[in-house]
Enzyme design. Structure first.
Site, PDB file in Angstrom:
ATOM      1  CD  GLU A 141      -6.930 -35.337 -47.426  1.00 57.36           C
ATOM      2  OE1 GLU A 141      -8.502 -35.671 -46.943  1.00 57.36           O
ATOM      3  OE2 GLU A 141      -6.213 -36.316 -47.931  1.00 57.36           O
TER       4      GLU A 141
ATOM      5  CB  SER B 295      -8.567 -38.112 -50.605  1.00 56.07           C
ATOM      6  OG  SER B 295      -8.285 -39.785 -50.430  1.00 56.07           O
TER       7      SER B 295
ATOM      8  NE  ARG C 212      -7.515 -37.810 -43.935  1.00 53.72           N
ATOM      9  CZ  ARG C 212      -7.579 -39.020 -43.110  1.00 53.72           C
ATOM     10  NH1 ARG C 212      -7.267 -39.360 -41.761  1.00 53.72           N
ATOM     11  NH2 ARG C 212      -7.276 -40.401 -43.989  1.00 53.72           N
TER      12      ARG C 212
HETATM   13  P1  FAD Z   1       3.998 -31.361 -50.131  1.00 51.66           P
HETATM   14  O1  FAD Z   1       2.521 -31.984 -50.725  1.00 51.66           O
HETATM   15  O2  FAD Z   1       4.572 -31.566 -50.405  1.00 51.66           O
HETATM   16  O3  FAD Z   1       3.110 -30.603 -49.362  1.00 51.66           O
HETATM   17  C1  FAD Z   1       2.163 -30.801 -48.426  1.00 51.66           C
HETATM   18  C2  FAD Z   1       1.793 -29.508 -48.203  1.00 51.66           C
HETATM   19  O4  FAD Z   1       2.610 -29.867 -46.144  1.00 51.66           O
HETATM   20  C3  FAD Z   1       2.346 -27.817 -48.158  1.00 51.66           C
HETATM   21  O5  FAD Z   1       1.548 -26.995 -47.981  1.00 51.66           O
HETATM   22  C4  FAD Z   1       3.383 -27.826 -48.156  1.00 51.66           C
HETATM   23  O6  FAD Z   1       3.995 -26.587 -48.269  1.00 51.66           O
HETATM   24  C5  FAD Z   1       3.337 -28.533 -46.878  1.00 51.66           C
HETATM   25  N1  FAD Z   1       4.611 -29.292 -46.386  1.00 51.66           N
HETATM   26  C6  FAD Z   1       5.393 -30.146 -46.785  1.00 51.66           C
HETATM   27  N2  FAD Z   1       6.291 -30.299 -46.100  1.00 51.66           N
HETATM   28  C7  FAD Z   1       6.850 -28.649 -45.100  1.00 51.66           C
HETATM   29  C8  FAD Z   1       7.724 -29.138 -44.106  1.00 51.66           C
HETATM   30  N3  FAD Z   1       8.609 -29.781 -43.463  1.00 51.66           N
HETATM   31  N4  FAD Z   1       7.573 -28.041 -43.539  1.00 51.66           N
HETATM   32  C9  FAD Z   1       6.524 -26.960 -43.038  1.00 51.66           C
HETATM   33  N5  FAD Z   1       5.158 -27.210 -44.035  1.00 51.66           N
HETATM   34  C10 FAD Z   1       5.395 -28.219 -44.856  1.00 51.66           C
HETATM   35  N6  FAD Z   1      -2.553 -38.651 -47.528  1.00 51.66           N
HETATM   36  C11 FAD Z   1      -2.952 -39.210 -45.898  1.00 51.66           C
HETATM   37  O7  FAD Z   1      -3.235 -38.614 -45.162  1.00 51.66           O
HETATM   38  N7  FAD Z   1      -3.324 -40.682 -45.917  1.00 51.66           N
HETATM   39  C12 FAD Z   1      -3.138 -41.354 -47.082  1.00 51.66           C
HETATM   40  O8  FAD Z   1      -4.185 -42.284 -46.954  1.00 51.66           O
HETATM   41  C13 FAD Z   1      -3.099 -40.730 -48.719  1.00 51.66           C
HETATM   42  N8  FAD Z   1      -2.823 -41.526 -49.692  1.00 51.66           N
HETATM   43  C14 FAD Z   1      -2.637 -40.899 -50.320  1.00 51.66           C
HETATM   44  C15 FAD Z   1      -1.778 -41.563 -51.676  1.00 51.66           C
HETATM   45  C16 FAD Z   1      -1.975 -41.012 -52.986  1.00 51.66           C
HETATM   46  C17 FAD Z   1      -2.387 -42.120 -54.429  1.00 51.66           C
HETATM   47  C18 FAD Z   1      -1.370 -40.426 -52.947  1.00 51.66           C
HETATM   48  C19 FAD Z   1      -0.913 -38.892 -53.738  1.00 51.66           C
HETATM   49  C20 FAD Z   1      -1.834 -38.574 -51.834  1.00 51.66           C
HETATM   50  C21 FAD Z   1      -1.829 -39.508 -50.518  1.00 51.66           C
HETATM   51  N9  FAD Z   1      -2.092 -38.391 -49.378  1.00 51.66           N
HETATM   52  C22 FAD Z   1      -2.562 -39.168 -48.567  1.00 51.66           C
HETATM   53  C23 FAD Z   1      -1.607 -37.288 -49.297  1.00 51.66           C
HETATM   54  C24 FAD Z   1      -0.098 -36.829 -49.219  1.00 51.66           C
HETATM   55  O9  FAD Z   1       0.342 -37.776 -49.506  1.00 51.66           O
HETATM   56  C25 FAD Z   1       0.188 -36.596 -47.353  1.00 51.66           C
HETATM   57  O10 FAD Z   1      -0.959 -35.717 -47.756  1.00 51.66           O
HETATM   58  C26 FAD Z   1       1.922 -36.242 -47.580  1.00 51.66           C
HETATM   59  O11 FAD Z   1       1.727 -36.258 -46.525  1.00 51.66           O
HETATM   60  C27 FAD Z   1       2.040 -35.026 -48.053  1.00 51.66           C
HETATM   61  O12 FAD Z   1       3.562 -35.195 -48.281  1.00 51.66           O
HETATM   62  P2  FAD Z   1       4.237 -34.393 -48.482  1.00 51.66           P
HETATM   63  O13 FAD Z   1       5.580 -34.486 -48.593  1.00 51.66           O
HETATM   64  O14 FAD Z   1       4.065 -34.441 -50.459  1.00 51.66           O
HETATM   65  O15 FAD Z   1       3.635 -33.236 -48.599  1.00 51.66           O
HETATM   66  P1  NAP Z   2     -12.551 -47.322 -48.139  1.00 50.65           P
HETATM   67  O1  NAP Z   2     -12.063 -48.560 -47.828  1.00 50.65           O
HETATM   68  O2  NAP Z   2     -13.437 -46.712 -49.512  1.00 50.65           O
HETATM   69  O3  NAP Z   2     -14.161 -45.951 -47.398  1.00 50.65           O
HETATM   70  C1  NAP Z   2     -13.750 -45.024 -47.828  1.00 50.65           C
HETATM   71  C2  NAP Z   2     -14.133 -44.770 -46.365  1.00 50.65           C
HETATM   72  O4  NAP Z   2     -14.988 -44.567 -45.590  1.00 50.65           O
HETATM   73  C3  NAP Z   2     -12.432 -44.320 -46.149  1.00 50.65           C
HETATM   74  O5  NAP Z   2     -12.230 -42.852 -46.751  1.00 50.65           O
HETATM   75  C4  NAP Z   2     -12.557 -44.129 -45.371  1.00 50.65           C
HETATM   76  O6  NAP Z   2     -13.101 -42.850 -43.629  1.00 50.65           O
HETATM   77  C5  NAP Z   2     -14.302 -44.451 -44.163  1.00 50.65           C
HETATM   78  N1  NAP Z   2     -14.346 -45.780 -43.599  1.00 50.65           N
HETATM   79  C6  NAP Z   2     -13.734 -47.293 -43.986  1.00 50.65           C
HETATM   80  N2  NAP Z   2     -14.222 -48.333 -43.266  1.00 50.65           N
HETATM   81  C7  NAP Z   2     -14.544 -47.312 -41.683  1.00 50.65           C
HETATM   82  C8  NAP Z   2     -14.461 -48.259 -40.361  1.00 50.65           C
HETATM   83  N3  NAP Z   2     -14.569 -49.234 -40.687  1.00 50.65           N
HETATM   84  N4  NAP Z   2     -14.369 -46.685 -40.025  1.00 50.65           N
HETATM   85  C9  NAP Z   2     -13.898 -45.296 -39.609  1.00 50.65           C
HETATM   86  N5  NAP Z   2     -14.314 -45.212 -40.798  1.00 50.65           N
HETATM   87  C10 NAP Z   2     -14.513 -45.756 -42.395  1.00 50.65           C
HETATM   88  O7  NAP Z   2     -11.506 -45.812 -48.518  1.00 50.65           O
HETATM   89  P2  NAP Z   2     -10.203 -45.769 -49.350  1.00 50.65           P
HETATM   90  O8  NAP Z   2     -10.138 -45.254 -50.127  1.00 50.65           O
HETATM   91  O9  NAP Z   2      -9.934 -47.707 -49.817  1.00 50.65           O
HETATM   92  O10 NAP Z   2      -9.528 -45.512 -48.193  1.00 50.65           O
HETATM   93  C11 NAP Z   2      -8.810 -46.771 -47.482  1.00 50.65           C
HETATM   94  C12 NAP Z   2      -8.283 -45.487 -46.367  1.00 50.65           C
HETATM   95  O11 NAP Z   2      -6.813 -44.387 -46.716  1.00 50.65           O
HETATM   96  C13 NAP Z   2      -8.854 -44.915 -45.599  1.00 50.65           C
HETATM   97  O12 NAP Z   2      -8.202 -44.882 -44.556  1.00 50.65           O
HETATM   98  C14 NAP Z   2      -8.169 -43.372 -46.384  1.00 50.65           C
HETATM   99  O13 NAP Z   2      -8.440 -42.105 -45.581  1.00 50.65           O
HETATM  100  C15 NAP Z   2      -6.967 -43.797 -46.397  1.00 50.65           C
HETATM  101  N6  NAP Z   2      -6.841 -42.714 -48.193  1.00 50.65           N
HETATM  102  C16 NAP Z   2      -6.380 -41.572 -47.673  1.00 50.65           C
HETATM  103  C17 NAP Z   2      -6.122 -40.264 -49.454  1.00 50.65           C
HETATM  104  C18 NAP Z   2      -5.156 -39.221 -48.772  1.00 50.65           C
HETATM  105  O14 NAP Z   2      -5.141 -38.744 -49.911  1.00 50.65           O
HETATM  106  N7  NAP Z   2      -6.243 -39.000 -47.721  1.00 50.65           N
HETATM  107  C19 NAP Z   2      -5.637 -41.767 -49.960  1.00 50.65           C
HETATM  108  C20 NAP Z   2      -6.259 -42.834 -50.017  1.00 50.65           C
HETATM  109  C21 NAP Z   2      -6.633 -43.625 -49.549  1.00 50.65           C
HETATM  110  P3  NAP Z   2     -11.504 -42.620 -43.790  1.00 50.65           P
HETATM  111  O15 NAP Z   2     -10.772 -42.107 -44.896  1.00 50.65           O
HETATM  112  O16 NAP Z   2     -11.282 -41.574 -43.115  1.00 50.65           O
HETATM  113  O17 NAP Z   2     -10.479 -43.142 -43.116  1.00 50.65           O
END
Ligand code: FAD
Ligand code: NAP
Length: 336
Positions: free
Chosen positions: A332, A236, A162
């Site tokens: 994050e 998250s 991340r």
């Molecule tokens: P923004 O929120 O608009 O921006 C985020 C940051 O990036 C800001 O600092 C902004 O300035 C910068 N930025 C945006 N676009 C650019 C650009 N073109 N150039 C330079 N800087 C830029 N994330 C995960 O990694 N895994 C997940 O599974 C995941 N699940 C999510 C689930 C939900 C319900 C929600 C609400 C969020 C989740 N996220 C997840 C977080 C988010 O969706 C991601 O990080 C996504 O990539 C953000 O994109 P955005 O366009 O909305 O960015």
């Molecule tokens: P989950 O299945 O409840 O699991 C909890 C955590 O355990 C996750 O965060 C995941 O880490 C880790 N995990 C589970 N199984 C794993 C495996 N086999 N090997 C390594 N790590 C493992 O998680 P959840 O909240 O429902 O999310 C599911 C996936 O969607 C995850 O990968 C999570 O990162 C992603 N997600 C991300 C966001 C975001 O905003 N970043 C929001 C929603 C969901 P990791 O997170 O490192 O994968």
């Protein structure tokens, strides 16, 4: 270039925090971005995508530039791979579907992640055992001060868990214009995450395909994660922290069942959501700021919470996790 003043950001961030941008403009090309940056009100430029990974803790006293660069193109292919370039303003899931429809594998596990293409390298988005870096080829970015275009390879991006150079050393310096992905013409399936495997079984899937994996991911996400259109959130709020093996062993002795997964550099990744839940925060609500009832890692704006209230709650959660587990969580979400 139309630069607007005092624009509400409520519909432009998925937390639905009410905050105002002093100045605001959209751009659909590098030329339009350059034009906006030449305006006299160009202080503190911030690039905005889908607003799904940010928390505004107050009004933004600067120029917010919404990236609306579109386009998805096949730019190159060989026997094994197809190279797809997408404009930074394209919706992420639309690009995932574009690849799945053409049976190009690699990003199906990243289905339904909100936001746009341009932010995907920012934190090396990841889910269900796949990270953006696994399919990343290169990106083109625009340096906001030098006004130059630069190509970044995967190495230049310094992707981590991340993390990327854009979230650290180069934060706020570049606008990402487009990203090129390298997709596999003979998809390899990754169902290593237990929840994904279980869902595929529940669906009765016998012959795996990338579209079935995508469907399974969509099913899990839709059942577990709050829809930002209904409940304001940014996914998250914290990263999963990693600790050394001896530290993990000590924690496991004290807290049997504490989840731990192998991580980079021989460390063990802990599940932040599990620790937050054990501190009693799951389902917590004070005023309109709270912690989701199904996933404690997700903070919620139930309506009129301020960014400051969400931020304060996040600090209380960090403190309590540190007190109980001696592990300090890292945020994050990008705080402004
Ligand atoms: P923004 O929120 O608009 O921006 C985020 C940051 O990036 C800001 O600092 C902004 O300035 C910068 N930025 C945006 N676009 C650019 C650009 N073109 N150039 C330079 N800087 C830029 N994330 C995960 O990694 N895994 C997940 O599974 C995941 N699940 C999510 C689930 C939900 C319900 C929600 C609400 C969020 C989740 N996220 C997840 C977080 C988010 O969706 C991601 O990080 C996504 O990539 C953000 O994109 P955005 O366009 O909305 O960015
Ligand atoms: P989950 O299945 O409840 O699991 C909890 C955590 O355990 C996750 O965060 C995941 O880490 C880790 N995990 C589970 N199984 C794993 C495996 N086999 N090997 C390594 N790590 C493992 O998680 P959840 O909240 O429902 O999310 C599911 C996936 O969607 C995850 O990968 C999570 O990162 C992603 N997600 C991300 C966001 C975001 O905003 N970043 C929001 C929603 C969901 P990791 O997170 O490192 O994968």
């Amino acid at each position: 270039m139309n630069i607007q003043e005092n624009i509400s950001l409520r519909e432009l961030n998925t937390f639905h925090i009410q905050a105002y941008a002093r100045y605001f403009a959209s751009f659909a090309s590098a030329e339009e971005l350059e034009e906006a940056l030449m305006a006299p009100v160009n202080a503190r430029p911030m690039i905005l995508g889908g607003g799904s990974n940010i928390l505004f803790t107050g009004d933004y006293d600067g120029l917010i530039l919404k990236n609306e660069i579109l386009g998805i193109d096949l730019v190159q292919e060989d026997e094994s791979f197809a190279y797809i370039r997408a404009g930074a303003g394209e919706n992420w899931h639309k690009v995932v579907l574009y690849c799945i429809e053409r049976n190009l594998g690699g990003i199906e596990n990243l289905s339904l992640i909100p936001g746009n293409v341009g932010a995907s390298p920012m934190q090396n988005i990841g889910a269900y055992g796949v990270e953006l870096k696994d399919v990343f080829h290169e990106l083109e970015a625009y340096h906001l001060k030098d006004k130059t275009r630069v190509i970044f390879t995967s190495r230049d991006c310094a992707f981590g868990y991340r993390e990327s150079v854009f979230k650290n050393r180069l934060k706020g310096e570049f606008a990402i214009l487009n990203v090129t992905f390298r997709l596999n013409k003979r998809p390899k399936f990754n169902t290593s995450y237990g929840a994904l495997d279980q869902e595929l079984r529940k669906m009765g899937v016998e012959d795996l395909s990338i579209s079935k994996i995508s469907k399974a991911v969509i099913n899990i996400r839709s059942s577990k994660l709050p829809d930002p259109k209904v409940l304001g959130n940014a996914g998250s709020f914290f990263k999963n922290p990693s600790v050394s093996v001896p530290t993990y062993d000590q924690l496991a002795e004290k807290y049997p069942g504490i989840p731990g997964y192998p991580a980079e550099e021989g460390l063990i990744k802990l599940a932040a959501g599990w620790m937050i839940e054990k501190c009693g925060w799951k389902g917590f609500r004070e005023g309109d700021a709270g912690c989701h009832a199904l996933q404690a890692l997700v903070l919620i704006n139930y309506g009129e919470a301020t960014g400051g209230e969400i931020y304060n709650l996040s600090q209380q959660i960090k403190d309590s996790v540190e007190l109980k587990f001696a592990v300090r969580l890292e945020t994050e979400v990008n705080i402004y």
